[in-house]
Design an enzyme around this catalytic site. Sequence first.
Site, PDB file in Angstrom:
ATOM      1  N   GLY A 106       0.775   1.779 -11.964  1.00 21.96           N
ATOM      2  CA  GLY A 106       1.166   0.627 -11.159  1.00 21.96           C
ATOM      3  C   GLY A 106       1.844   1.043  -9.872  1.00 21.96           C
ATOM      4  O   GLY A 106       2.073   2.220  -9.603  1.00 21.96           O
ATOM      5  N   LYS A 129       4.780   1.034   1.592  1.00 24.10           N
ATOM      6  CA  LYS A 129       4.850   2.202   0.705  1.00 24.10           C
ATOM      7  C   LYS A 129       6.183   2.895   0.933  1.00 24.10           C
ATOM      8  O   LYS A 129       6.461   3.379   2.033  1.00 24.10           O
ATOM      9  CB  LYS A 129       3.699   3.158   0.981  1.00 24.10           C
ATOM     10  CG  LYS A 129       3.669   4.362   0.043  1.00 24.10           C
ATOM     11  CD  LYS A 129       2.440   5.204   0.297  1.00 24.10           C
ATOM     12  CE  LYS A 129       2.380   6.421  -0.622  1.00 24.10           C
ATOM     13  NZ  LYS A 129       1.181   7.235  -0.367  1.00 24.10           N
ATOM     14  N   ASP A 141      12.077   7.174  -7.786  1.00 25.35           N
ATOM     15  CA  ASP A 141      13.101   6.424  -7.060  1.00 25.35           C
ATOM     16  C   ASP A 141      12.502   5.344  -6.165  1.00 25.35           C
ATOM     17  O   ASP A 141      13.234   4.610  -5.498  1.00 25.35           O
ATOM     18  CB  ASP A 141      13.981   7.359  -6.228  1.00 25.35           C
ATOM     19  CG  ASP A 141      13.198   8.218  -5.242  1.00 25.35           C
ATOM     20  OD1 ASP A 141      12.117   7.774  -4.782  1.00 25.35           O
ATOM     21  OD2 ASP A 141      13.640   9.335  -4.922  1.00 25.35           O
ATOM     22  N   ASP A 268      -6.819   6.032 -10.310  1.00 24.01           N
ATOM     23  CA  ASP A 268      -5.904   5.052  -9.724  1.00 24.01           C
ATOM     24  C   ASP A 268      -5.804   5.197  -8.209  1.00 24.01           C
ATOM     25  O   ASP A 268      -5.147   4.378  -7.552  1.00 24.01           O
ATOM     26  CB  ASP A 268      -4.509   5.148 -10.369  1.00 24.01           C
ATOM     27  CG  ASP A 268      -3.915   6.539 -10.270  1.00 24.01           C
ATOM     28  OD1 ASP A 268      -4.451   7.451 -10.915  1.00 24.01           O
ATOM     29  OD2 ASP A 268      -2.919   6.721  -9.553  1.00 24.01           O
ATOM     30  N   ASN A 269      -6.465   6.215  -7.651  1.00 31.01           N
ATOM     31  CA  ASN A 269      -6.492   6.402  -6.200  1.00 31.01           C
ATOM     32  C   ASN A 269      -7.876   6.133  -5.620  1.00 31.01           C
ATOM     33  O   ASN A 269      -8.166   6.539  -4.497  1.00 31.01           O
ATOM     34  CB  ASN A 269      -6.078   7.834  -5.834  1.00 31.01           C
ATOM     35  CG  ASN A 269      -4.622   8.118  -6.146  1.00 31.01           C
ATOM     36  OD1 ASN A 269      -3.809   7.203  -6.199  1.00 31.01           O
ATOM     37  ND2 ASN A 269      -4.296   9.375  -6.372  1.00 31.01           N
TER      38      ASN A 269
END
Length: 505
Positions: A106, A129, A141, A268-269
């Site tokens: 996610g 981003k 983080d 996922d990319n």
Amino acid sequence: MNSPASPPVTSADTSVNDTASLLPFGNAFAELPPAFHTHLQPTPLRAPYLVGVSADAADLIGLDPAMANSSSFVDVFTGNAVARDSKPLAAVYSGHQFGVWAGQLGDGRAILLGDLPARDGGRMELQLKGAGQTPYSRMGDGRAVLRSSIREFLCSEAMAALGIPTTRALCVTGSDQQVRRETMETTAVVTRMSPSFIRFGSFEHWYYSKRHDELKLLADNVIANFYPEFLGAENPYRELLAEVTRRTAHLMAHWQAVGFMHGVMNTDNMSILGLTLDYGPFGFMEAFDARHICNHTDQQGRYSYQMQPRIGQWNCFALGQALLPLIGSVEETEAALAQYEAEFAAKNDALLHAKLGLATRQPDDDKLFEAMFAILQAGHVDFTLFFRRLSDIQAGSDAGDEALRDLFIERPAFDAWAAQYRARLQQENSLDAPRKLAMDASNPKYVLRNYLAQVAIDKAQNKDFSEVAKLLDILRRPFDEQPEHDKYADLPPDWASHLEVSCSS
């Protein structure tokens, strides 16, 4: 894999009142059920400032780049303020990472602000981003650093100028606030733009969690919004897979043609629209080595230059597996996927013919290409310079060979290939001047070499953003001669060989 509960909406200041705060955001992705995403506010950064803005990207959504001079623009595109109609969210997806099923992933540091009208009549999603933690951050983080944000900003726009399908980058903002990577680094946010950020892994998420209703909802959403021509098809899901497979094969051919290496081709990319997505440890080939690995983290070379076409196909098979319950037939799924090799081969062949200035196809062209890559490999010749200088070769004389020949240590090997190439040009009565124009329009003079990005990053870390702006301007015209910037097309300096990029980039 249920979506985490939404956290309370806090943190961002919504008091801004100039143009940036009044952008007419919609959010088509937010119309999907709550299981697909989590609504949350970006986490503000301390005293943000503008690092760079792309006028070309701004024009796609009708924004005046002069808006970037306002504090509101910086606040909205850092996440310190939320535009009036924005409905920020983070999306859930899963994926295979380095060939291994990784489960739920996610948007761990990306927050979708929503979508804006685009000049082409469609919509363009804007995503921050580095905007802070989300429920999908796992142990991260939620931040991006200035180094990687500048790289993504510049490369997104450079790839678009090269004519390669890609997400775009509107701007980068920075802050003196620090986070730890290998060392302590300052934070930044890059605003990414795309018609959609839906990935192969978005479909895998619902397939592997055995939630076929959500899988169908997502597929129907993608078809309705991005592939409406399939709405009346006998099997729209098969057509979706076939089209994404075709686009992915073509994308891989485009990457190979300019020597671009993505570095992290996890599912996922991979974009469901066939766009270059998620710029991390990327690189452009310099000294040619088909086995080159641009990602220091990729110890096994899964995502090396020579592997990219095969991994593109592997990822399409992973998507096909996820869509199987909707397609309903293994045979139809395999038929949709079967076109990959032919589509890649045809596109790769077309791009190579253009790069070599060949207007016709002849039976022995494959041998010419193979011999060319063999001498590039043997001599570790600079990829970009080789193809750019290739246009100087003359069909009837070796008088134009010198600059290209100088790239080779083994000159006899080059001479033998150049004779073979010259004979091939003569076979189709190629004219030097028009061929050179065509080749120079296919072979860039300027690409985002790692050392160029590093010089811009080093200056930016000292609050000098002039090199970011200069590089952006040069790279938006990669095929132009720009003689005043010749040094940006030179061989990389010796110190550049020590540069490494990894997944933390």
